[in-house]
Enzyme design. Sequence first.
Site, mmCIF file in Angstrom:
data_model
loop_
_atom_site.group_PDB
_atom_site.id
_atom_site.type_symbol
_atom_site.label_atom_id
_atom_site.label_comp_id
_atom_site.label_asym_id
_atom_site.label_seq_id
_atom_site.Cartn_x
_atom_site.Cartn_y
_atom_site.Cartn_z
ATOM 1 N N SER A 9 0.853 -1.187 0.000
ATOM 2 C CA SER A 9 0.000 0.000 0.000
ATOM 3 C C SER A 9 0.888 1.236 0.000
ATOM 4 C CB SER A 9 -0.890 0.018 1.248
ATOM 5 O OG SER A 9 -1.352 1.347 1.443
ATOM 6 N N MET A 69 -11.747 5.070 -1.417
ATOM 7 C CA MET A 69 -12.478 5.330 -0.171
ATOM 8 C C MET A 69 -13.073 6.721 -0.307
ATOM 9 S SD MET A 69 -9.595 3.624 2.267
ATOM 10 C CE MET A 69 -8.362 3.738 0.976
ATOM 11 N N GLY A 143 -8.830 4.603 6.589
ATOM 12 C CA GLY A 143 -8.481 6.013 6.793
ATOM 13 C C GLY A 143 -6.996 6.195 7.061
ATOM 14 N N GLY A 145 -2.938 4.217 7.731
ATOM 15 C CA GLY A 145 -2.048 3.072 7.831
ATOM 16 C C GLY A 145 -1.634 2.866 9.278
ATOM 17 N N GLY A 146 -1.010 1.743 9.552
ATOM 18 C CA GLY A 146 -0.408 1.506 10.859
ATOM 19 C C GLY A 146 -1.370 1.173 11.985
ATOM 20 N N ASP A 174 -6.947 -6.140 3.792
ATOM 21 C CA ASP A 174 -6.272 -4.837 3.896
ATOM 22 C C ASP A 174 -6.424 -4.272 5.303
ATOM 23 O OD1 ASP A 174 -5.240 -2.305 3.433
ATOM 24 O OD2 ASP A 174 -6.801 -1.694 2.004
ATOM 25 N N GLY A 175 -5.280 -4.069 5.980
ATOM 26 C CA GLY A 175 -5.306 -3.382 7.266
ATOM 27 C C GLY A 175 -4.656 -4.162 8.390
ATOM 28 N N GLY A 196 0.940 -2.022 4.232
ATOM 29 C CA GLY A 196 1.544 -0.699 4.146
ATOM 30 C C GLY A 196 2.733 -0.615 5.074
#
Length: 226
Positions: A9, A69, A143, A145-146, A174-175, A196
């Site tokens: 990402s 998004m 919304g 990353g991390g 994803d996430g 990401g």
Amino acid sequence: MRPFQICPSILSADFARLGDDVRAVMAAGGDVVHVDVMDGHFVPNITFGPDVMKSIRKVTDKVFDVHLMISPVDPYLEAFAKGGADIITVHAEAGPHLHRSLQAIRALGKKAGVSLNPGTPESVLEYVLDDLDLILVMTVNPGFGGQKFIPACLDKIRRIHAMIGDRPIDLEVDGGLTADNAGAIVAAGANWLVAGSAVFKGGEPAYKSNIDAIRRAALTARGELV
Ligand code: DX5
Ligand code: ZN
């Protein structure tokens, strides 16, 4: 089993040298470029639009997986298609006409994806399963990353994998993905993993070992490690 792919990402890339960073991460073993587009309305953050995406399109031939998004989304589909997206993913929650959005993406000659927020049930997919190429399960609230992976989403991945059956649909997650949870995510049925912070941490010298660690965990879970 559908082929396994790692999708860095670029939300976690260095925006001051975005093209070089995208080139570097794909050279380090990324399979698919995951492009996170945020509007400050559907999600509480803003990234970039089709023109920025178009300019990084020139640095690699890899597949561009564009995660929109944004809401409304339909007015922007054409710009992302023209900007070089290969797959365009819209959120099921972003508007009242999911089926129309998917039709519009395919009419533009692109692959169509649907993304679900952690709180959205998989039943929204039931009547569009034959109109999509990719399902993106968010395992954090979109919304930023991390963030930390939400474990309850594993069950949803399993259910969606069963719903897909033998349809030609990729299942992307994803996430909050790391080398530590990649195995469980793949075991639940996902074959495309977005990462990401786990890919970009440590900067360019670490990209290859970061990607290799995720790939090793995933391929072990698939029984494909040679
Ligand atoms: C979040 C984005 C993700 C995010 C993943 O809204 O859709 O693609 O960048 O980042 P990590 O892997 O750091 O959770
Ligand atoms: Zn994303």
